[in-house]
Design a protein around this motif. Structure first.
Motif, short mmCIF file in Angstrom:
data_model
loop_
_atom_site.label_atom_id
_atom_site.label_comp_id
_atom_site.label_asym_id
_atom_site.label_seq_id
_atom_site.Cartn_x
_atom_site.Cartn_y
_atom_site.Cartn_z
N ARG A 345 34.75 88.24 -65.04
CA ARG A 345 33.97 89.15 -65.61
C ARG A 345 34.74 89.70 -66.80
O ARG A 345 35.67 89.55 -67.07
CB ARG A 345 34.99 90.42 -63.75
N TYR A 346 33.45 90.76 -66.70
CA TYR A 346 34.21 91.61 -68.59
C TYR A 346 34.97 92.70 -68.47
O TYR A 346 33.67 93.76 -67.53
CB TYR A 346 33.45 91.18 -69.47
N VAL A 347 35.77 93.43 -68.53
CA VAL A 347 36.71 94.82 -67.89
C VAL A 347 36.61 95.39 -69.19
O VAL A 347 37.64 94.95 -69.78
CB VAL A 347 37.48 94.41 -66.98
N ASN A 348 36.42 96.60 -68.91
CA ASN A 348 35.70 97.64 -70.41
C ASN A 348 36.78 98.25 -70.23
O ASN A 348 37.26 99.55 -69.33
CB ASN A 348 34.85 97.99 -71.02
N ASP A 349 38.70 98.28 -70.24
CA ASP A 349 39.14 99.04 -70.26
C ASP A 349 39.98 100.07 -71.30
O ASP A 349 41.15 100.07 -71.48
CB ASP A 349 40.99 99.09 -69.69
N ARG A 367 44.25 86.88 -63.88
CA ARG A 367 44.40 85.37 -64.64
C ARG A 367 43.36 86.74 -66.21
O ARG A 367 42.05 86.67 -65.28
CB ARG A 367 43.95 84.31 -63.77
N ILE A 368 44.14 86.82 -67.10
CA ILE A 368 43.15 87.80 -68.47
C ILE A 368 43.36 86.95 -69.65
O ILE A 368 44.84 86.51 -70.02
CB ILE A 368 44.28 89.28 -68.51
N ARG A 369 42.10 87.06 -70.23
CA ARG A 369 41.82 87.11 -71.56
C ARG A 369 41.85 88.20 -72.22
O ARG A 369 40.98 89.58 -71.99
CB ARG A 369 41.16 86.63 -71.55
N TRP A 370 43.24 88.61 -72.86
CA TRP A 370 43.28 90.02 -73.28
C TRP A 370 42.98 90.49 -74.40
O TRP A 370 43.30 89.86 -75.33
CB TRP A 370 44.53 90.31 -72.68
N ILE A 371 41.76 92.11 -74.02
CA ILE A 371 41.39 91.93 -76.03
C ILE A 371 42.33 92.63 -76.45
O ILE A 371 42.07 93.91 -75.50
CB ILE A 371 40.34 92.57 -75.92
N CYS A 372 43.49 92.79 -77.23
CA CYS A 372 44.60 94.78 -77.22
C CYS A 372 44.18 94.64 -79.08
O CYS A 372 43.58 93.81 -79.84
CB CYS A 372 45.39 94.33 -76.70
N GLY A 373 45.17 95.97 -79.41
CA GLY A 373 45.13 96.04 -80.30
C GLY A 373 44.47 97.50 -80.78
O GLY A 373 43.43 98.03 -80.25
N GLY A 374 45.25 98.29 -82.02
CA GLY A 374 44.53 99.30 -82.52
C GLY A 374 45.50 99.95 -83.35
O GLY A 374 47.09 99.32 -83.95
N LEU A 375 46.16 101.54 -83.02
CA LEU A 375 47.41 102.49 -83.67
C LEU A 375 47.86 102.17 -82.86
O LEU A 375 48.34 102.93 -81.51
CB LEU A 375 46.34 103.13 -84.37
N MET A 419 36.43 93.37 -83.45
CA MET A 419 35.77 92.85 -81.48
C MET A 419 35.04 91.85 -81.75
O MET A 419 35.04 90.99 -80.47
CB MET A 419 35.24 94.47 -81.28
N ALA A 420 34.29 91.67 -82.59
CA ALA A 420 33.24 90.87 -82.27
C ALA A 420 33.88 89.13 -82.31
O ALA A 420 33.38 88.11 -81.26
CB ALA A 420 32.36 90.48 -83.33
N THR A 421 34.93 88.94 -82.75
CA THR A 421 35.69 87.85 -83.23
C THR A 421 35.95 88.08 -81.58
O THR A 421 35.90 86.42 -80.81
CB THR A 421 36.15 87.87 -84.01
N ALA A 422 36.73 88.58 -81.26
CA ALA A 422 37.62 88.32 -80.12
C ALA A 422 37.01 88.81 -79.26
O ALA A 422 37.16 87.37 -78.12
CB ALA A 422 38.59 89.86 -79.73
N VAL A 423 35.99 89.08 -79.03
CA VAL A 423 35.10 89.02 -77.45
C VAL A 423 34.29 87.31 -77.41
O VAL A 423 34.41 86.59 -76.82
CB VAL A 423 33.62 90.01 -77.27
N PHE A 458 32.59 96.82 -77.47
CA PHE A 458 33.38 95.74 -76.48
C PHE A 458 31.74 95.03 -75.65
O PHE A 458 31.70 94.03 -75.59
CB PHE A 458 34.51 96.51 -75.73
N ALA A 459 31.27 96.21 -75.24
CA ALA A 459 30.68 96.11 -73.87
C ALA A 459 29.05 95.44 -75.21
O ALA A 459 28.04 94.83 -74.49
CB ALA A 459 29.97 97.53 -73.32
N ALA A 460 28.27 96.12 -76.41
CA ALA A 460 27.75 95.56 -76.88
C ALA A 460 27.77 94.33 -77.33
O ALA A 460 27.19 93.03 -77.39
CB ALA A 460 27.29 96.40 -78.04
N ARG A 461 29.31 93.74 -77.91
CA ARG A 461 29.34 92.57 -78.13
C ARG A 461 29.63 91.97 -76.58
O ARG A 461 28.61 89.95 -77.25
CB ARG A 461 30.97 92.62 -78.71
N VAL A 462 29.67 91.88 -75.53
CA VAL A 462 29.31 90.98 -74.30
C VAL A 462 28.29 90.83 -74.02
O VAL A 462 27.59 89.19 -73.84
CB VAL A 462 29.87 91.91 -73.19
#
Length: 468
Positions: A345-349, A367-375, A419-423, A458-462
């Motif tokens: 599942r790909y979840v946008n939060d 069980r999470i593959r976690w995309i995170c980061g920013g300010l 984002m592209a690399t992370a996804v 994120f949704a577009a890259r998914v």
């Protein structure tokens, strides 16, 4: 539109011409006020001029000459970290400062005719740190499922003065941020909801005390007939105690996610995936939340409790609420399922812009593959520790990705930056039964205009990665 009343023939200044500012200017003009507008952005001024509004730079000498009232957009600081110069000038000139929320409550019932309603319209106002938008949207959804006329406005949906005048038995559901409750000179909801409190916007409010005080105004100043108050932080328990006249006072409905609430009052709580309503020490309803796809995790179960309590205060039946919960699809950028492929599942939060919101998202999935980061906001990343056990691997984005990754103790973290690399990397490595989760735990402004743009990316890259 809700015409603003009480300013007929008077001069009102509007500072900030975004969505709420222009909406306030139009509603004031509809109420026969003389309106003067200003925004530092020339394009915003041009838009207002094109609608026929007069422009005045209030910061100039005698800028408030003849002005009776000033309406300020929520993004403009009025006290901390320092007062906006125009607001300070209004103070010195003795001009009262207000916002569109104050104008709304001032004007909602001032037009008369409410004695003609069989059921007077009601206002439910929702505030708190996390879950406000989901809770507000869920209340609105439940009311619609029950066949009631409902409008969603404020910090979500339409501008508060853009809504239609409510009809007989209609309900207005408002999401209110601390920026909005802090300055409004009138706050009179019928039902007030306080979801929770965690550190956020501390520079704007001079610390946690000021931040909580801004939220508390909805209840202390507004005096709602019913108050729904989250009990999972000390501030919520303090607020409920302040509002209650005793343990059986059912004007206060206490809510919680994760623990049973004892006592003879009116309590709604979620525990082990079940929502329970207790009154006078006895259970009166129960709903299984485990299969409600639009509300995954304990944080969304708290939102369900808050919404349930709010509509129950208006007499909606538990069976109607249960049906509505299952048909609620959730909101964009808030635990939003954007794709499922290969058992992943790909979840946008993307709305998880602070540590507390991200922690709740991490605790919602095993069980999470976690995309995170920013300010990163004030306080750092230490508060995430309790949820890191669910993270298989982190994929860090943002200008300061390397530094962010160093703050994730005990978690395998890959610095992806974009984002592209992370996804792409998360999707390639994800196994069946895992979740690829965007829950940044940080603001978006290093790479995006707002959290919505980040979530959309994120949704577009998914979709691009999965070939959808």
């Amino acid at each position: 539109m809700i015409p603003v009343t009480g300013f007929e023939g008077r001069c009102v200044g509007v500072l900030g011409l975004g969505r709420s500012g222009l909406s306030a200017a139009r509603a004031l003009r509809e109420g026969e006020a003389q309106v003067l507008c200003w925004d530092d952005n020339p394009a915003a001024r041009e838009t207002a001029e094109a609608e026929g509004f007069d422009i005045r730079n209030f910061a100039r000498q005698s800028g408030f000459e003849g002005v009776d009232w000033l309406v300020v957009s929520p993004g403009i600081p009025h006290l901390y970290p320092e007062p906006n110069p125009v607001i300070a000038a209004a103070w010195d000139a003795g001009v009262p400062v207000d916002n569109d929320i104050g104008l709304f409550f001032r004007s909602l019932s001032a037009g008369g005719g409410w004695d003609m309603f069989d059921q007077p319209p009601r206002v439910i106002a929702v505030t708190g740190s996390n879950g406000k938008s989901t809770t507000s949207a869920l209340i609105h959804h439940i009311l619609q499922e029950d066949g009631r006329e409902s409008q969603l406005a404020g910090n979500i949906g339409r501008g508060v003065l853009d809504i239609d005048p409510p009809v007989d038995g209609g309900v207005v559901v408002l999401e209110l941020s601390s920026y909005q409750t802090d300055l409004a000179r009138s706050l009179t909801p019928d039902v007030g909801v306080f979801t929770n409190l965690s550190p956020d916007h501390l520079d704007r409010h001079g610390g946690m005390g000021g931040y909580f005080a801004a939220k508390r105004r909805l209840f202390a100043e507004g005096g709602p007939d019913r108050c729904i108050v989250g009990q999972d932080e000390p501030e919520g328990r303090y607020l409920a105690n302040q509002l209650s006249e005793g343990p059986t006072d059912d004007r206060v409905i206490r809510i919680s996610s994760g623990r049973k609430l004892d006592g003879p009052g009116w309590n709604v709580f979620a525990r082990k995936g079940f929502l329970s309503e207790y009154r006078k020490g006895r259970q009166v309803a129960s709903i299984d939340l485990r299969d409600v796809r639009g509300l995954p995790g304990a944080h969304n179960h708290q939102n369900a409790c808050a919404a349930y309590a709010a509509v129950r205060a208006l007499g909606v039946a538990p069976r109607v609420v249960e049906r509505a919960l299952h048909s609620f699809s959730g909101l964009p950028h808030r635990s939003q399922i954007v794709a499922e492929a290969g058992g992943v599942r790909y979840v946008n939060d993307s709305k998880a812009t602070n540590v507390d919101a991200a922690l709740k998202a991490l605790q919602a999935f095993p069980r999470i593959r976690w995309i995170c980061g920013g300010l990163v906001k004030e306080g750092g990343l230490g508060g995430l520790q309790a949820g890191l056990g669910n993270v298989t691997k982190a994929y860090v984005i943002g200008r300061e990705a390397a530094g962010f990754a160093l703050g994730l103790s005990g978690v395998e973290a890959e610095v992806c930056t974009d984002m592209a690399t992370a996804v792409a990397h998360a999707a390639k490595e994800a196994q069946e039964g895992e979740v690829v989760l965007l829950a940044p735990a940080a603001a978006s402004f290093d790479q995006y205009d707002n959290f919505e743009k980040r979530g959309d990316d994120f949704a577009a890259r998914v979709r691009e990665t999965l070939g959808l």
